[in-house]
Design an enzyme around this catalytic site. Structure first.
Site, PDB file in Angstrom:
ATOM      1  N   ASP A  62       0.873  -1.165   0.000  1.00  0.00           N
ATOM      2  CA  ASP A  62       0.000   0.000   0.000  1.00  0.00           C
ATOM      3  C   ASP A  62       0.923   1.232   0.000  1.00  0.00           C
ATOM      4  O   ASP A  62       2.106   1.122   0.341  1.00  0.00           O
ATOM      5  CB  ASP A  62      -0.870  -0.046   1.266  1.00  0.00           C
ATOM      6  N   ASP A 109      -0.087   5.007   1.017  1.00  0.00           N
ATOM      7  CA  ASP A 109      -0.297   5.969   2.111  1.00  0.00           C
ATOM      8  C   ASP A 109      -0.217   5.281   3.471  1.00  0.00           C
ATOM      9  O   ASP A 109      -1.023   4.405   3.778  1.00  0.00           O
ATOM     10  CB  ASP A 109      -1.679   6.630   1.968  1.00  0.00           C
TER      11      ASP A 109
HETATM   12  C1  BG6 Z   1      -5.698   5.704   0.119  1.00  0.00           C
HETATM   13  C2  BG6 Z   1      -5.776   6.475   1.419  1.00  0.00           C
HETATM   14  O1  BG6 Z   1      -4.394   5.233  -0.067  1.00  0.00           O
HETATM   15  O2  BG6 Z   1      -6.052   6.539  -0.980  1.00  0.00           O
HETATM   16  C3  BG6 Z   1      -7.149   7.102   1.571  1.00  0.00           C
HETATM   17  O3  BG6 Z   1      -5.530   5.597   2.503  1.00  0.00           O
HETATM   18  C4  BG6 Z   1      -7.487   7.943   0.339  1.00  0.00           C
HETATM   19  O4  BG6 Z   1      -7.157   7.895   2.738  1.00  0.00           O
HETATM   20  C5  BG6 Z   1      -7.363   7.086  -0.910  1.00  0.00           C
HETATM   21  O5  BG6 Z   1      -8.809   8.458   0.424  1.00  0.00           O
HETATM   22  C6  BG6 Z   1      -7.652   7.863  -2.193  1.00  0.00           C
HETATM   23  O6  BG6 Z   1      -6.635   8.796  -2.402  1.00  0.00           O
HETATM   24  P1  BG6 Z   1      -6.687   9.994  -3.443  1.00  0.00           P
HETATM   25  O7  BG6 Z   1      -5.267  10.509  -3.424  1.00  0.00           O
HETATM   26  O8  BG6 Z   1      -7.049   9.405  -4.783  1.00  0.00           O
HETATM   27  O9  BG6 Z   1      -7.698  10.966  -2.966  1.00  0.00           O
HETATM   28 MG    MG Z   2      -2.687   3.112   3.703  1.00  0.00          MG
END
Ligand code: BG6
Ligand code: MG
Length: 220
Positions: A8, A10
Site C-alpha cells: 500500500d 499511504d
Molecule cells: C488511500 C488512502 O491510499 O487513498 C485514503 O488511505 C485515500 O485515505 C485514498 O482516500 C484515495 O486517495 P486519493 O489521493 O485518490 O484521494
Molecule cells: Mg494506507
C-alpha cells in the site's frame, strides 16, 4: 512460495496518511460544520476519495447534492496535493528504503496496490517510482479497498497467483482486501487495530526480508 510483495502507499511507503486526515478535517471544519477525530479517521484509511466523503457525511449526519460532493472532493484533493507537493525523500517511512533493497536482492517482485489517484506523482516526488515492477493505483481500478481488486490486478500484472503475493497495509480495509484476495497480509501499525493481519509490525525498521519470509512460512 512468496514471489511478490504488494505495498500500500499511504501510511506504508510514505507518511501521507496524516495529510489525508488534515485535508478531510479542514473540509469537515470549514464546509460541513463539524469535526472528525483521529479515531474516526481510521475508518477512512484505504478507502477511495468518493467513499471517504460519503463516510464523513454519514458520520456528521448530513447529505449533499452530487455537484457539491464533486466540488468538495476536488477541494479536499487540492488541499491534499498542496501538502504532498512539499514532500521530499525524508517522507519515506522508516525502514522502507532498506526493505525495498532487501526485497529486490531476495529476487522478490515489488508492486504497489493503492486506491490513490495521486500514487505515481507521490512516488516520483520522493524518488522511488523506479523501484516498482508494477503499479496499480486509483486510476486503474473500479472498486476501492476492502474490495480485493487492487491486489488481484497487481498479482495478475506480475503473472503470479494470489498465494504467491504478500500484502503490506496500514489500513483495516486494506488488510481485508488482501485477505479477500487470498494473500498473506503484513500489518504496519497497531496489532489491536489490524487484528485480521497475518503478522503486524509497528514499522519495517529492523525487519529482515529473509526472517519475514520464514515467519510467514511457519504460519502456513
Ligand atoms: C488511500 C488512502 O491510499 O487513498 C485514503 O488511505 C485515500 O485515505 C485514498 O482516500 C484515495 O486517495 P486519493 O489521493 O485518490 O484521494
Ligand atoms: Mg494506507
Amino acid at each position: 512460495m512468496t514471489k511478490a510483495f504488494l505495498f500500500d502507499l499511504d501510511g506504508v511507503i510514505v507518511d501521507t496518511a496524516h495529510f489525508h486526515y488534515q485535508a478531510w478535517r479542514r473540509l469537515a471544519n470549514e464546509k460541513l460544520g463539524f469535526d472528525i477525530s483521529e479515531e474516526f479517521n481510521e475508518s477512512l484509511k484505504g478507502v477511495s476519495r468518493t467513499e471517504s466523503l460519503e463516510r464523513i457525511l454519514a458520520h456528521g449526519g448530513t447529505t449533499l447534492d452530487e455537484a457539491t460532493k464533486t466540488d468538495y472532493g476536488t477541494l479536499k484533493n487540492n488541499w491534499y496535493v498542496a501538502l504532498v507537493n512539499q514532500m521530499t525523500p525524508d517522507d519515506i517511512l522508516p525502514g522502507i528504503t532498506d526493505f525495498l533493497v532487501q526485497t529486490r536482492t531476495a529476487g522478490i517482485k515489488i508492486g504497489l496496490g493503492s486506491v490513490s489517484k495521486n500514487a505515481r506523482p507521490i512516488l516520483e516526488k520522493v524518488g522511488i517510482l523506479d523501484k516498482f515492477d508494477v503499479i496499480i493505483d486509483g486510476n486503474k481500478i473500479a472498486k476501492g479497498k476492502p474490495d480485493p481488486e487492487v491486489f488481484l490486478n497487481g498479482a495478475a500484472e506480475l503473472g503470479l497467483l494470489p498465494e504467491e503475493c504478500v500484502v503490506f497495509e496500514d489500513a483495516v480495509a486494506g488488510i481485508e482486501a488482501g485477505r479477500r484476495a487470498g494473500m498473506k497480509t503484513v500489518g504496519i501499525g497497531k496489532a489491536d487495530i489490524l487484528t485480521e493481519a497475518t503478522l503486524v509490525f509497528a514499522d519495517l525498521q529492523n525487519v529482515q526480508v529473509a526472517d519475514l519470509i520464514q515467519q510467514l512460512k511457519a504460519l502456513e
